[in-house]
Write a protein that holds these residues in place. Sequence first.
Motif, short mmCIF file in Angstrom:
data_model
loop_
_atom_site.label_atom_id
_atom_site.label_comp_id
_atom_site.label_asym_id
_atom_site.label_seq_id
_atom_site.Cartn_x
_atom_site.Cartn_y
_atom_site.Cartn_z
N PRO A 76 0.83 -1.20 0.00
CA PRO A 76 0.00 0.00 0.00
C PRO A 76 0.87 1.25 0.00
O PRO A 76 1.37 1.67 1.02
N THR A 77 1.07 1.82 -1.16
CA THR A 77 1.91 3.01 -1.26
C THR A 77 1.08 4.25 -1.54
O THR A 77 1.61 5.28 -1.91
N ASP A 78 -0.25 4.16 -1.38
CA ASP A 78 -1.09 5.31 -1.67
C ASP A 78 -0.96 6.39 -0.60
O ASP A 78 -1.16 7.55 -0.87
N ASN A 79 -0.61 6.01 0.64
CA ASN A 79 -0.28 7.03 1.65
C ASN A 79 0.71 6.46 2.65
O ASN A 79 0.77 5.26 2.90
N ILE A 80 1.49 7.36 3.21
CA ILE A 80 2.59 6.97 4.08
C ILE A 80 2.11 6.36 5.39
O ILE A 80 2.76 5.50 5.96
N TYR A 81 0.94 6.78 5.87
CA TYR A 81 0.45 6.28 7.15
C TYR A 81 0.07 4.81 7.06
O TYR A 81 0.30 4.04 7.99
N PHE A 90 1.45 2.73 5.05
CA PHE A 90 2.74 2.04 5.00
C PHE A 90 3.33 1.88 6.40
O PHE A 90 3.81 0.81 6.76
N TYR A 91 3.31 2.96 7.20
CA TYR A 91 3.81 2.88 8.58
C TYR A 91 3.06 1.83 9.40
O TYR A 91 3.65 1.08 10.16
N ALA A 92 1.75 1.81 9.25
CA ALA A 92 0.94 0.87 10.02
C ALA A 92 1.30 -0.57 9.67
O ALA A 92 1.49 -1.41 10.56
N LEU A 104 3.19 -3.59 11.87
CA LEU A 104 2.68 -4.96 12.04
C LEU A 104 3.72 -5.99 11.61
O LEU A 104 3.87 -7.04 12.26
N LEU A 105 4.44 -5.70 10.54
CA LEU A 105 5.50 -6.61 10.10
C LEU A 105 6.61 -6.71 11.15
O LEU A 105 7.10 -7.80 11.44
N ILE A 106 6.99 -5.58 11.73
CA ILE A 106 8.01 -5.59 12.79
C ILE A 106 7.52 -6.40 13.99
O ILE A 106 8.27 -7.19 14.58
N LEU A 107 6.25 -6.23 14.37
CA LEU A 107 5.69 -6.99 15.50
C LEU A 107 5.70 -8.49 15.22
O LEU A 107 6.07 -9.29 16.09
N LEU A 108 5.30 -8.87 14.02
CA LEU A 108 5.29 -10.29 13.66
C LEU A 108 6.70 -10.86 13.66
O LEU A 108 6.95 -11.94 14.22
N THR A 109 7.64 -10.13 13.07
CA THR A 109 9.02 -10.59 13.02
C THR A 109 9.61 -10.69 14.43
O THR A 109 10.32 -11.63 14.75
N THR A 110 9.29 -9.71 15.27
CA THR A 110 9.78 -9.73 16.65
C THR A 110 9.26 -10.95 17.40
O THR A 110 10.01 -11.61 18.13
N ALA A 111 7.99 -11.25 17.24
CA ALA A 111 7.41 -12.42 17.92
C ALA A 111 8.08 -13.70 17.45
O ALA A 111 8.45 -14.56 18.28
N ILE A 112 8.29 -13.82 16.16
CA ILE A 112 8.94 -15.03 15.62
C ILE A 112 10.37 -15.14 16.14
O ILE A 112 10.79 -16.21 16.60
N MET A 113 11.11 -14.04 16.09
CA MET A 113 12.50 -14.08 16.57
C MET A 113 12.57 -14.35 18.07
O MET A 113 13.44 -15.09 18.52
N PHE A 156 5.21 2.30 15.38
CA PHE A 156 4.87 2.46 13.96
C PHE A 156 3.40 2.12 13.70
O PHE A 156 2.71 2.83 12.97
N THR A 157 2.94 1.04 14.30
CA THR A 157 1.55 0.63 14.08
C THR A 157 0.57 1.66 14.62
O THR A 157 -0.38 2.04 13.93
N ALA A 158 0.80 2.13 15.84
CA ALA A 158 -0.10 3.12 16.44
C ALA A 158 -0.07 4.43 15.67
O ALA A 158 -1.11 5.03 15.39
N TYR A 159 1.13 4.88 15.31
CA TYR A 159 1.27 6.14 14.56
C TYR A 159 0.57 6.02 13.20
O TYR A 159 -0.22 6.88 12.81
N GLY A 160 0.87 4.94 12.48
CA GLY A 160 0.30 4.76 11.14
C GLY A 160 -1.21 4.64 11.16
O GLY A 160 -1.91 5.37 10.44
N PHE A 161 -1.74 3.74 11.97
CA PHE A 161 -3.18 3.56 12.02
C PHE A 161 -3.88 4.79 12.60
O PHE A 161 -4.96 5.17 12.15
N GLY A 162 -3.25 5.42 13.60
CA GLY A 162 -3.85 6.61 14.21
C GLY A 162 -4.01 7.75 13.22
O GLY A 162 -5.09 8.33 13.08
#
Length: 141
Positions: A8-13, A15-17, A21-30, A98-104
């Motif tokens: 989703p490159t239509d808006n930066i927010y 993308f941040y959101a 989520l990707l960072i959270l998923l990767t963190t949980a896996i690691m 990132f998730t809170a900022y982007g979705f907010g």
Amino acid sequence: MQSRIPLPTDNIYKFYALLGLLILLTTAIMFFTRHIHYNSMAFDRYIPMEILKAKKTLNKDEAHELLVFEERAKMDKSDEDVELGIYAFFFLTLGVGFTAYGFGYWHTKIQPKQDRLLDLQIQKLEKEIKASNRPLGCIRR
């Protein structure tokens, strides 16, 4: 080369959101992968350590080996605490941020404008439909 996963490159927010989520998923896996790794190392040390501890007398080599096992256990525990602490604190905080900022901001800045635009488009189409449903005698030439 085209990506099969549409980003989703239509808006930066947005993308941040999704980045958050990707960072959270990767963190949980690691986190769980590393936790399993450290548990595996501890289990590999456990039986030889217990065998050495069960002996009444240890020769010099066995005493040294037991000392190495015990020191390695302390080092691994310390490494685990630091590494998992970094995952839990830094990456988890980064992902949540990132998730809170982007979705907010997406929800408060972008979405109301998109909703308003959609409402205006609906009103315009309703007016066009009403205009096209006039009887044929009303059409001016």
